[in-house]
Design an enzyme around this catalytic site. Structure first.
Site, mmCIF file in Angstrom:
data_model
loop_
_atom_site.group_PDB
_atom_site.id
_atom_site.type_symbol
_atom_site.label_atom_id
_atom_site.label_comp_id
_atom_site.label_asym_id
_atom_site.label_seq_id
_atom_site.Cartn_x
_atom_site.Cartn_y
_atom_site.Cartn_z
ATOM 1 N N VAL A 180 0.838 -1.197 0.000
ATOM 2 C CA VAL A 180 0.000 0.000 0.000
ATOM 3 C C VAL A 180 0.875 1.250 0.000
ATOM 4 O O VAL A 180 1.753 1.389 0.840
ATOM 5 C CB VAL A 180 -0.918 0.027 1.246
ATOM 6 C CG1 VAL A 180 -1.900 1.175 1.162
ATOM 7 C CG2 VAL A 180 -1.642 -1.298 1.407
ATOM 8 N N CYS A 181 0.595 2.171 -0.911
ATOM 9 C CA CYS A 181 1.480 3.328 -1.089
ATOM 10 C C CYS A 181 1.641 4.169 0.168
ATOM 11 O O CYS A 181 2.731 4.445 0.592
ATOM 12 C CB CYS A 181 0.984 4.218 -2.218
ATOM 13 S SG CYS A 181 1.913 5.759 -2.351
ATOM 14 N N PHE A 182 0.551 4.573 0.778
ATOM 15 C CA PHE A 182 0.654 5.597 1.829
ATOM 16 C C PHE A 182 1.130 5.027 3.163
ATOM 17 O O PHE A 182 0.914 5.603 4.200
ATOM 18 C CB PHE A 182 -0.704 6.295 2.007
ATOM 19 C CG PHE A 182 -0.928 7.398 1.030
ATOM 20 C CD1 PHE A 182 -0.894 8.729 1.421
ATOM 21 C CD2 PHE A 182 -1.134 7.121 -0.304
ATOM 22 C CE1 PHE A 182 -1.079 9.754 0.516
ATOM 23 C CE2 PHE A 182 -1.323 8.139 -1.221
ATOM 24 C CZ PHE A 182 -1.296 9.457 -0.803
#
Length: 289
Positions: free
Chosen positions: A160-162
């Site tokens: 997941v990016c964030f």
């Protein structure tokens, strides 16, 4: 006095960059236009360009190196009716939904661009920083300091990016408010990223695979402490139009440029559609091993 006014005049002269607001487009078109802009700029056909865009439908984009089978729950992607595309840039999965997406296309040898990726990232992100200030948020750059934070950059545990710190990440009250990724090809920097207005965390975390439910719960709990959307920090919700105005001004101030609106010609549109069909609409690209 004449010398002084001439110096002042030169100091006030700003470079003009192109500005494209392409609205909500398909995932394949969005990635194809970023690629086309990079190519055109490398050939000297267009000036440096900043582009704003949205997604129709809402889309999960994955980083260039991510493994779909290993990391992504495609059943959930389909169940939610989301688009799906692999980016030409690295990084992790991003749900593009209630957000303003931006891209910056500029030559590596531009006099204002540092040579290293992290320093160029900081310079470009000055524009986003100023946008956050314009909407009343006290954003600042985070710098991974501890050995643990630095090693997390090299070996991200999450798809997941964030979910992890990066060099010069933009944060408000210690939580990440924008995620960006960069690639360099043909002597050109392409940086694109997400400025999140609102986020559905349950939907986001449904899109990835986990070794156990417990791990998912722990990661989702950690996520709340690490990332936040703009409207969770404001008493008055920010509309998309207000965000566009603020961040356009932000880029002009942060990069000391003038932005001149531009609409693609029919010929340019055809080239973008061709790239979209040949690459980003193609399962071989999106699901490659």
């Amino acid at each position: 006095m004449i010398l002084r006014s001439k110096w002042k005049e030169e100091m006030e002269m700003k470079e003009t960059w192109r500005f494209i607001d392409s609205g909500n487009c398909s995932p394949a078109y969005n990635m194809a236009l970023d690629e086309a802009l990079l190519d055109w700029h490398s050939k000297g056909l267009i000036p440096p360009t900043i582009r704003f865009y949205g997604w129709n439908p809402a889309t999960l984009s994955i980083g260039y190196f991510q493994k779909v089978e290993k990391e992504i729950n495609m059943d959930k992607v389909k169940e939610y009716g989301l688009g799906f595309v692999r980016r030409p840039t690295g990084g992790r999965g991003v749900l593009h939904d209630q957000e303003l997406t931006y891209s910056v296309i500029v030559s590596e040898d531009h006099p204002e661009m540092p040579k290293t990726v992290t320093e160029a990232y900081r310079v470009i992100s000055e524009g986003i920083l100023e946008g956050f200030k314009d909407v009343g948020l006290d954003a600042y750059f985070s710098i991974p300091r501890t050995d643990e934070e630095k090693s997390a950059l090299k070996n991200p545990r999450s798809a997941v990016c964030f979910d992890a710190p990066s060099w010069y990440e933009l944060v408000v009250e210690g939580r990440k408010v924008a995620g960006s990724a960069q690639t360099r090809q043909k002597g050109v920097i392409l940086q694109h990223g997400s400025i999140i207005l609102d986020i559905d965390e349950d939907k986001l975390f449904d899109l990835f695979t986990y070794s156990s439910d417990r791990l998912r719960q722990r990661m989702q709990k950690n996520f709340k402490n690490k990332a936040v959307a703009i409207n969770a920090l404001r008493s008055e919700p920010l509309t998309m139009e207000e965000a566009k105005v603020a961040f356009k001004k932000g880029f002009e101030k942060g990069l000391n440029i003038e932005l001149e609106p531009y609409t693609l010609s029919k010929e340019e549109e055809e080239i973008v559609k061709e790239i979209a069909n040949n690459r980003y609409n193609n399962d071989e690209w999106n699901f490659r091993k």
